[in-house]
Scaffold this motif. Sequence first.
Motif, PDB file in Angstrom:
ATOM      1  N   UNK A 297       0.708  -1.556   0.065  1.00 57.53           N
ATOM      2  CA  UNK A 297      -0.459  -0.440   0.069  1.00 57.53           C
ATOM      3  C   UNK A 297       0.752   1.119  -0.158  1.00 57.53           C
ATOM      4  N   UNK A 298       1.939   1.410   0.324  1.00 54.69           N
ATOM      5  CA  UNK A 298       2.691   2.330   1.046  1.00 54.69           C
ATOM      6  C   UNK A 298       3.419   2.641  -0.582  1.00 54.69           C
ATOM      7  N   UNK A 299       3.091   2.126  -1.923  1.00 56.14           N
ATOM      8  CA  UNK A 299       3.716   2.662  -3.335  1.00 56.14           C
ATOM      9  C   UNK A 299       2.458   3.514  -3.596  1.00 56.14           C
ATOM     10  N   UNK A 303       2.637   7.247  -4.723  1.00 53.37           N
ATOM     11  CA  UNK A 303       3.025   8.456  -5.029  1.00 53.37           C
ATOM     12  C   UNK A 303       1.353   9.151  -5.255  1.00 53.37           C
ATOM     13  N   UNK A 316       2.737   3.835 -13.875  1.00 53.28           N
ATOM     14  CA  UNK A 316       4.145   4.356 -13.669  1.00 53.28           C
ATOM     15  C   UNK A 316       4.900   3.642 -12.393  1.00 53.28           C
ATOM     16  N   UNK A 317       3.911   3.681 -12.086  1.00 53.16           N
ATOM     17  CA  UNK A 317       4.093   3.118 -10.522  1.00 53.16           C
ATOM     18  C   UNK A 317       3.934   1.121 -10.388  1.00 53.16           C
ATOM     19  N   UNK A 320       4.229  -1.837 -14.071  1.00 49.10           N
ATOM     20  CA  UNK A 320       5.796  -1.997 -13.919  1.00 49.10           C
ATOM     21  C   UNK A 320       5.986  -2.874 -13.257  1.00 49.10           C
ATOM     22  N   UNK A 321       5.939  -2.732 -11.915  1.00 46.23           N
ATOM     23  CA  UNK A 321       6.368  -3.395 -10.561  1.00 46.23           C
ATOM     24  C   UNK A 321       5.783  -5.005 -11.065  1.00 46.23           C
ATOM     25  N   UNK A 324       6.291  -7.515 -13.365  1.00 45.25           N
ATOM     26  CA  UNK A 324       7.463  -7.889 -13.349  1.00 45.25           C
ATOM     27  C   UNK A 324       7.657  -9.372 -12.022  1.00 45.25           C
ATOM     28  N   UNK A 400      17.016  -6.485 -11.346  1.00 45.55           N
ATOM     29  CA  UNK A 400      18.009  -5.195 -10.864  1.00 45.55           C
ATOM     30  C   UNK A 400      17.347  -4.331 -10.055  1.00 45.55           C
ATOM     31  N   UNK A 401      18.044  -4.112  -9.023  1.00 42.38           N
ATOM     32  CA  UNK A 401      17.817  -3.450  -8.522  1.00 42.38           C
ATOM     33  C   UNK A 401      16.127  -3.790  -6.836  1.00 42.38           C
ATOM     34  N   UNK A 402      16.258  -4.752  -6.764  1.00 41.83           N
ATOM     35  CA  UNK A 402      14.477  -5.736  -6.530  1.00 41.83           C
ATOM     36  C   UNK A 402      14.643  -5.235  -5.352  1.00 41.83           C
ATOM     37  N   UNK A 403      13.859  -4.668  -4.107  1.00 38.27           N
ATOM     38  CA  UNK A 403      14.436  -5.345  -2.651  1.00 38.27           C
ATOM     39  C   UNK A 403      14.565  -6.270  -2.576  1.00 38.27           C
TER      40      UNK A 403
END
Lengths: 403, 250
Positions: A297-299, A303, A316-317, A320-321, A324, A400-403
């Motif tokens: 929910x924080x995302x 945003x 945008x947010x 994409x996540x 993936x 790349x750069x995932x949590x």
Amino acid sequence: MNDNQQIVHTVKEQLRPPIERIPVFRWLKENLFSSWLNVILTVVSTALIVTVVFGLLKWALGARWEVIPANLKLLLVGTYPVEYLWRVWTTGYMIAFLLGFSGGSHGGLMRRVSTTAALISIVLAVLPFPWGTRGWLVGIAVAAAVGFGLGYLGKGIRWCKRLEIAAWILSFPISLVLLNGVGGILPVIGRRTTWGFLLNLIGAVVGIGLSFPIGVLLALGRRSELPAVRWVCTAYIEIIRGVPLISLLFMASIMLQLLLPANIRPDLLIRAMMTVTAFSAAYMAENVRGGLQAIPRGQYEAASAVGLNKALITILIILPQALRLVIPAIVGQFISLFMDTTLFGFIAILELLNITRSIMGNIEWRGTIFELYVFIGIVFWILCYSMSYISRRMEKTLGVGER
Amino acid sequence: MSVTSNEGIIIYRDVHKWYGDFHALRGITFTMQKGEVIVICGPSGSGKSTCIRTINRLEEHQRGQIIVDGVELTNDLRNIDTIRREVGMVFQQFNLFPHLRVLQNVALAPFWVLKMKKSKAEEIAIQLLERVGIPEQAQKYPAQLSGGQQQRVAIARALAMTPKIMLFDEPTSALDPEMIKEVLDVMKELARSGMTMIVVTHEMGFAREVANRIVFFDFGQLIEENTPEEFFHNPQHERTKLFLSQILDY
């Protein structure tokens, strides 16, 4: 700062972890012969494996493989008119060129895919095909190479990137027009012929290309705040998922015929593809929804707090996540959609599997059932494995750069 | 719709909020002036986070009036959009966008919301990353940064919209002790630059040094508000005294 540096000097040197080496003999004893029961199991299963492998080898060496090259054209493109085969090749060239272009400008996964495609066509060209076919095959590699060069030169130029995306999107309708033809310019092939494996390919590509965006929209719709949208999407997904594909295909082939007047009845091929798309979209939607639910929910809050509106937050947010996260499930759906195209045969559309049956019906090739099915298995396996390989690579590069 | 703003940049009048049957905010009334730094403290579950989250409507209040910079918060989406552009927020869990590089995290809102040119948005992002002390991390992904660095990126991201008010919801609670200072330093610098700030935190040192006023919450009510000096040395309310004795006499 100085203090810190002094502290660092007193830290002990980093050591390598010890390497454990187990002798082969000990490994065998521990894993295969540790008890009487294990000894028996090992012996029996080894005997079984040897028998099966031996039998397979014996069959494979004595099999009438000549049935494959003799009917290759029929298997791959059915009774597609020989004088128009250049249209199939041209489509192949276009896609090889685009693959090469993307490979040249992006590197990484696309580069690997394009070079693999070019290599495969060269390897095939070495096989004893007729000289004409070999020429066409070399052309595939050439098209990929030319695309690669151009893509490499255009690397990093913005309009090149846009052109590339546009070309990829346009390549779908162009392929369909090329393969099937348009009234007046290119003679229409349609259902006058059988399409063979080409039909499975087209069905899969159209199904994947359409069911993915539809599935994403359905997933978003099912989570919508508007009750009407939510109910419609949920009902659609649940109804479709509750019915086997084969019955949907029968409905599309027979029931529509009864319900619609003849002059607005779409071609059977188109109906079949629409059905597969509609079917796959429902499953796709649930896969995507799984991804959407995994986004914390924080995302959304972060945003919204910077002032993005709902549409932008989604595009945008969140998407994409979410996408993936569900790449494996989505590609799994692609693969099963590809396999499902073999069901077209049940509604009298002659795809690869049916053609096989008609070849077996030929007296000359009687008894070649295993050879043909093994061939089909290999063809499907190669394409499905490529898809799953690409998906695994994508997970890695996108991770790349995932949590 | 517009209300005269000379009486305060944030005005709360008898604000109530329920979660189901739970009465989370029970009549909050206070006024905040431009340039003030207010620290909200209180036990967990006392409604402090809920309170600041009603300011940019991450939570809706059900009764009473909230006026931010002359605009009243209602269900009118335009008002909510206006206020969100003017109010930046920093979260306990950072909530950076993990799929975007640090630079893109900061430049995203100026580009998409303020419709800036991409180059301009990125220039601003770089400046802000310099301000919070990590310009060299611009091309990394959030997961490659330490907690303290991530929170500083989150501050830069909020500042990129050039907000009039900054909200901090327990910004150091999820950090390793070694990293708390670097975040508080950035916040101190921000306060000195004249930013209007509301900070929910347990960092009493920060409150003492930076806050103009400290507000104490319990059971969804504003129990006491005072200058730091008075708050720490001469608390008025028994509940405040108990709270202070529990967090300070350790």
